[in-house]
Motif scaffolding. Structure first.
Motif, PDB file in Angstrom:
ATOM      1  N   UNK A   1     -30.847 -44.323 -14.378  1.00  8.83           N
ATOM      2  CA  UNK A   1     -30.074 -44.755 -15.551  1.00  8.83           C
ATOM      3  C   UNK A   1     -29.812 -43.609 -16.519  1.00  8.83           C
ATOM      4  N   UNK A   2     -30.772 -42.703 -16.650  1.00 12.39           N
ATOM      5  CA  UNK A   2     -30.609 -41.577 -17.570  1.00 12.39           C
ATOM      6  C   UNK A   2     -29.657 -40.515 -17.032  1.00 12.39           C
ATOM      7  N   UNK A   3     -29.701 -40.270 -15.722  1.00 14.58           N
ATOM      8  CA  UNK A   3     -29.013 -39.101 -15.181  1.00 14.58           C
ATOM      9  C   UNK A   3     -27.861 -39.400 -14.234  1.00 14.58           C
ATOM     10  N   UNK A   4     -27.890 -40.545 -13.576  1.00 21.35           N
ATOM     11  CA  UNK A   4     -26.864 -40.812 -12.567  1.00 21.35           C
ATOM     12  C   UNK A   4     -25.778 -41.715 -13.131  1.00 21.35           C
ATOM     13  N   UNK A   5     -26.123 -42.968 -13.400  1.00 22.55           N
ATOM     14  CA  UNK A   5     -25.108 -43.924 -13.825  1.00 22.55           C
ATOM     15  C   UNK A   5     -25.779 -45.162 -14.388  1.00 22.55           C
ATOM     16  N   UNK A   6     -25.284 -45.650 -15.485  1.00 25.15           N
ATOM     17  CA  UNK A   6     -25.875 -46.840 -16.113  1.00 25.15           C
ATOM     18  C   UNK A   6     -25.354 -48.135 -15.515  1.00 25.15           C
TER      19      UNK A   6
ATOM     20  N   UNK B   1     -18.646 -37.881  -6.509  1.00 27.61           N
ATOM     21  CA  UNK B   1     -19.003 -37.251  -7.797  1.00 27.61           C
ATOM     22  C   UNK B   1     -20.484 -37.422  -8.122  1.00 27.61           C
ATOM     23  N   UNK B   2     -21.051 -38.614  -7.805  1.00 25.38           N
ATOM     24  CA  UNK B   2     -22.447 -38.881  -8.154  1.00 25.38           C
ATOM     25  C   UNK B   2     -23.463 -38.303  -7.163  1.00 25.38           C
ATOM     26  N   UNK B   3     -23.048 -38.043  -5.944  1.00 23.71           N
ATOM     27  CA  UNK B   3     -24.001 -37.621  -4.895  1.00 23.71           C
ATOM     28  C   UNK B   3     -24.879 -36.437  -5.305  1.00 23.71           C
ATOM     29  N   UNK B   4     -24.337 -35.365  -5.876  1.00 30.47           N
ATOM     30  CA  UNK B   4     -25.224 -34.253  -6.257  1.00 30.47           C
ATOM     31  C   UNK B   4     -26.279 -34.656  -7.290  1.00 30.47           C
TER      32      UNK B   4
ATOM     33  N   UNK C   1     -30.311 -34.604  -7.055  1.00 28.87           N
ATOM     34  CA  UNK C   1     -31.095 -33.931  -8.095  1.00 28.87           C
ATOM     35  C   UNK C   1     -32.218 -34.827  -8.623  1.00 28.87           C
ATOM     36  N   UNK C   2     -31.973 -36.122  -8.742  1.00 31.82           N
ATOM     37  CA  UNK C   2     -33.029 -37.040  -9.182  1.00 31.82           C
ATOM     38  C   UNK C   2     -34.160 -37.059  -8.157  1.00 31.82           C
ATOM     39  N   UNK C   3     -33.814 -37.121  -6.890  1.00 32.04           N
ATOM     40  CA  UNK C   3     -34.850 -37.082  -5.853  1.00 32.04           C
ATOM     41  C   UNK C   3     -35.644 -35.784  -5.911  1.00 32.04           C
TER      42      UNK C   3
END
Length: 150
Positions: free
Chosen positions: A34-39, A113-116, A120-122
């Motif tokens: 939620x903080x870094x990828x998408x809400x 667009x979100x894949x990187x 990064x979260x992982x």
């Protein structure tokens, strides 16, 4: 503080076992997502978009199985993606009972667009592990969630 009774030891074992750890891991991942990828896009929704992008259009049952979604979760998830314009859902001309799901251009753009950031979260969650420990940890998790082979 040492447990006083055998019952206490079992209770402490129960609350420090797989279930509570899996819940904590999920909470951490969800917070970072939620903080870094998408809400507004969930991890399972991202998985569905990624599967459609990499494997092409497919029927709803196959997509649900590949994304490891139960039937009660798959239909509403796909409807939400459809209402956001990220997937198209049509009836199969050869079998009107089957629904075929295709990713839209907007869905493709969002997933790519979100894949990187998802990667990064992982990486952020695994930062305390050496490369070998990461491979081992992920391998064990994959093995744990794989259905048993006959």
């Amino acid at each position: 503080m040492a447990p006083k009774r055998a019952d206490d030891r079992v209770l402490l074992e129960a609350i420090s076992g797989l279930g509570p750890l899996a819940r904590q891991l999920n909470q951490l991942h969800t917070r970072l997502w939620h903080e870094q990828v998408h809400r507004e896009l969930t991890g399972p929704q991202f998985t569905v978009l990624s599967l459609l992008q990499t494997r092409g259009a497919m029927d709803q049952g196959t997509l649900g199985a590949l994304a490891r979604l139960d039937k009660s979760t798959a239909a509403p998830l796909l409807e939400r993606l459809h209402s956001k314009g990220l997937v198209d859902i049509t009836r199969d001309d050869s079998d009107r009972r089957r629904k075929v799901v295709r990713i839209t251009e907007s869905g493709r753009d969002l997933a790519v667009r979100l894949a990187p950031t998802v990667v990064a979260v992982s990486e952020q969650m695994l930062t305390g592990f050496s490369p070998e420990e990461r491979d081992q940890f992920l391998g064990l998790l994959h093995r744990l969630v794989q259905p048993p082979q006959p």
